[in-house]
Structures are given as C-alpha cells and as structure tokens.
Design a protein around this motif. Structure first.
Motif, PDB file in Angstrom:
ATOM      1  N   GLU A 101      -3.110  -2.233 -12.694  1.00 43.75           N
ATOM      2  CA  GLU A 101      -2.015  -3.052 -13.235  1.00 43.75           C
ATOM      3  C   GLU A 101      -0.828  -2.178 -13.609  1.00 43.75           C
ATOM      4  O   GLU A 101       0.326  -2.576 -13.430  1.00 43.75           O
ATOM      5  CB  GLU A 101      -2.477  -3.877 -14.435  1.00 43.75           C
ATOM      6  N   ALA A 102      -1.096  -0.979 -14.107  1.00 42.91           N
ATOM      7  CA  ALA A 102       0.000  -0.052 -14.411  1.00 42.91           C
ATOM      8  C   ALA A 102       0.793   0.259 -13.145  1.00 42.91           C
ATOM      9  O   ALA A 102       2.026   0.275 -13.169  1.00 42.91           O
ATOM     10  CB  ALA A 102      -0.549   1.240 -15.031  1.00 42.91           C
ATOM     11  N   HIS A 103       0.092   0.474 -12.047  1.00 46.50           N
ATOM     12  CA  HIS A 103       0.773   0.699 -10.764  1.00 46.50           C
ATOM     13  C   HIS A 103       1.642  -0.492 -10.406  1.00 46.50           C
ATOM     14  O   HIS A 103       2.770  -0.332  -9.946  1.00 46.50           O
ATOM     15  CB  HIS A 103      -0.260   0.947  -9.651  1.00 46.50           C
ATOM     16  N   HIS A 104       1.125  -1.699 -10.608  1.00 47.45           N
ATOM     17  CA  HIS A 104       1.885  -2.887 -10.245  1.00 47.45           C
ATOM     18  C   HIS A 104       3.122  -3.051 -11.138  1.00 47.45           C
ATOM     19  O   HIS A 104       4.170  -3.482 -10.663  1.00 47.45           O
ATOM     20  CB  HIS A 104       0.998  -4.127 -10.285  1.00 47.45           C
ATOM     21  N   GLN A 105       3.011  -2.676 -12.394  1.00 49.94           N
ATOM     22  CA  GLN A 105       4.174  -2.700 -13.283  1.00 49.94           C
ATOM     23  C   GLN A 105       5.221  -1.688 -12.804  1.00 49.94           C
ATOM     24  O   GLN A 105       6.417  -1.996 -12.749  1.00 49.94           O
ATOM     25  CB  GLN A 105       3.748  -2.380 -14.729  1.00 49.94           C
ATOM     26  N   ILE A 106       4.775  -0.509 -12.447  1.00 51.23           N
ATOM     27  CA  ILE A 106       5.679   0.528 -11.937  1.00 51.23           C
ATOM     28  C   ILE A 106       6.296   0.073 -10.618  1.00 51.23           C
ATOM     29  O   ILE A 106       7.480   0.288 -10.359  1.00 51.23           O
ATOM     30  CB  ILE A 106       4.934   1.873 -11.788  1.00 51.23           C
ATOM     31  N   MET A 107       5.493  -0.587  -9.794  1.00 47.62           N
ATOM     32  CA  MET A 107       5.960  -1.079  -8.501  1.00 47.62           C
ATOM     33  C   MET A 107       7.154  -2.020  -8.654  1.00 47.62           C
ATOM     34  O   MET A 107       8.092  -1.989  -7.853  1.00 47.62           O
ATOM     35  CB  MET A 107       4.804  -1.779  -7.790  1.00 47.62           C
ATOM     36  N   GLU A 108       7.099  -2.866  -9.675  1.00 47.56           N
ATOM     37  CA  GLU A 108       8.221  -3.782  -9.935  1.00 47.56           C
ATOM     38  C   GLU A 108       9.507  -2.998 -10.195  1.00 47.56           C
ATOM     39  O   GLU A 108      10.570  -3.331  -9.671  1.00 47.56           O
ATOM     40  CB  GLU A 108       7.904  -4.689 -11.126  1.00 47.56           C
ATOM     41  N   CYS A 109       9.403  -1.962 -11.006  1.00 53.57           N
ATOM     42  CA  CYS A 109      10.570  -1.142 -11.330  1.00 53.57           C
ATOM     43  C   CYS A 109      11.049  -0.347 -10.114  1.00 53.57           C
ATOM     44  O   CYS A 109      12.254  -0.233  -9.875  1.00 53.57           O
ATOM     45  CB  CYS A 109      10.240  -0.191 -12.482  1.00 53.57           C
ATOM     46  N   LEU A 149       0.826  -1.209   0.000  1.00 53.80           N
ATOM     47  CA  LEU A 149       0.000   0.000   0.000  1.00 53.80           C
ATOM     48  C   LEU A 149       0.862   1.261   0.000  1.00 53.80           C
ATOM     49  O   LEU A 149       0.526   2.253  -0.666  1.00 53.80           O
ATOM     50  CB  LEU A 149      -0.958  -0.008   1.189  1.00 53.80           C
ATOM     51  N   SER A 150       1.978   1.232   0.711  1.00 45.71           N
ATOM     52  CA  SER A 150       2.893   2.382   0.735  1.00 45.71           C
ATOM     53  C   SER A 150       3.471   2.646  -0.643  1.00 45.71           C
ATOM     54  O   SER A 150       3.630   3.804  -1.055  1.00 45.71           O
ATOM     55  CB  SER A 150       4.040   2.137   1.722  1.00 45.71           C
ATOM     56  N   MET A 151       3.777   1.570  -1.359  1.00 44.76           N
ATOM     57  CA  MET A 151       4.307   1.747  -2.710  1.00 44.76           C
ATOM     58  C   MET A 151       3.245   2.343  -3.631  1.00 44.76           C
ATOM     59  O   MET A 151       3.562   3.199  -4.461  1.00 44.76           O
ATOM     60  CB  MET A 151       4.876   0.437  -3.238  1.00 44.76           C
ATOM     61  N   HIS A 152       1.994   1.917  -3.476  1.00 43.80           N
ATOM     62  CA  HIS A 152       0.918   2.544  -4.259  1.00 43.80           C
ATOM     63  C   HIS A 152       0.861   4.050  -3.976  1.00 43.80           C
ATOM     64  O   HIS A 152       0.722   4.852  -4.907  1.00 43.80           O
ATOM     65  CB  HIS A 152      -0.444   1.915  -3.924  1.00 43.80           C
ATOM     66  N   LEU A 153       0.968   4.430  -2.706  1.00 43.87           N
ATOM     67  CA  LEU A 153       0.939   5.862  -2.359  1.00 43.87           C
ATOM     68  C   LEU A 153       2.120   6.598  -2.976  1.00 43.87           C
ATOM     69  O   LEU A 153       1.954   7.702  -3.523  1.00 43.87           O
ATOM     70  CB  LEU A 153       0.971   6.048  -0.837  1.00 43.87           C
ATOM     71  N   SER A 154       3.301   6.007  -2.888  1.00 43.74           N
ATOM     72  CA  SER A 154       4.499   6.643  -3.456  1.00 43.74           C
ATOM     73  C   SER A 154       4.357   6.834  -4.954  1.00 43.74           C
ATOM     74  O   SER A 154       4.687   7.896  -5.494  1.00 43.74           O
ATOM     75  CB  SER A 154       5.745   5.795  -3.169  1.00 43.74           C
TER      76      SER A 154
END
Length: 142
Positions: free
Chosen positions: A105-113, A71-76
């Motif tokens: 899903e775009a957030h999750h792709q960015i999260m990986e990076c 959730l923190s990564m989503h906020l960031s």
C-alpha cells in the motif's frame, strides 16, 4: 540513460513471468519484478501471452489499468527507495508502510504521487519536479 520502448517493457515482464513459471534463473532486475508480479495475480492473463501483450491497448477511458505501467512503476519506486533518490523517498516509504501497515500500500501511495509528478511534467513540458514529489509524499505521511 536507458529508455525502453513500450514493447521492450512488455517483453521484459512477459519473459520474467515465463521464467518464473519455468523455474529459470532470474537476473537481479527480474527477481525484483517477479516479487511484484507475484503480488499482482490479477495481471497473470496479461503476462501469459507476449503477442497479445504487444498488441493490447489499455484505455483509461474504459477504466482499464495498464499492468505493464503499474509493474514498471513498482520497479521505479523500488529503485528510488533503494538509493533514496530523490532524497526523502526512503523515509516517506517507511512512514507510509507503517501508517498503512503494508509495504504494498505504501508503494501505491507513492505511485499516486509519482504519477502526478510525471503528469505535471508532461503537461507543462518542464523536467520532473523531485522536490514537489517528495513534498507530496510527506503530505501523505501525515
């Protein structure tokens, strides 16, 4: 620079969860967090009990996802997109959302990076490399 502790982060998300269900007024940051909390109902049990959340240990070795980190990564990422920092993250988000037909899903792709950039920074002891991060995002857009 604001550097909350692990307990601060867990308190924030648990309190936001409580406020959502009590229909209390949310701060602007809590409102953004509430959107992500609602999109992750699988974390509800982790957010319901603050004391348990403060004691929980989410072990990657045991295949556990840390809901507070997620959730923190989503906020960031939401913040990065809103101010396009590092430059190019907003365009990458838009392209990924279109490519996957899903902002989540775009957030999750960015999260990986983002996770890779943080891991590399921790491993090397160097500051996070924003340029490598954006290049990694651009590769995913292709």
């Amino acid at each position: 620079m604001f550097t909350p502790s692990q307990h601060d982060v867990r308190r924030f998300f648990c309190d936001t969860f409580r406020k959502i269900h009590a229909h209390e007024i949310l701060t602007p940051l809590e409102a953004i967090a509430s959107d992500w909390i609602r999109q992750h109902p699988e974390y509800e049990a982790d957010l319901q009990n603050l004391e348990a959340a403060l004691e929980a240990n989410y072990s990657v070795d045991q295949g556990q996802t840390n809901p507070f980190l997620h959730l923190s990564m989503h906020l960031s990422i939401a913040e990065q997109i809103s101010v396009d920092q590092p430059r190019g993250v907003k365009t990458a988000f838009q392209l990924l959302a279109h490519k996957f037909n899903s902002e989540h899903e775009a957030h999750h792709q960015i999260m990986e990076c983002l996770g890779e950039m943080i891991w590399n920074s921790q491993r090397t002891g160097l500051p996070p490399d924003g340029q490598a991060y954006v290049e990694s995002l651009q590769q995913r857009c292709r």
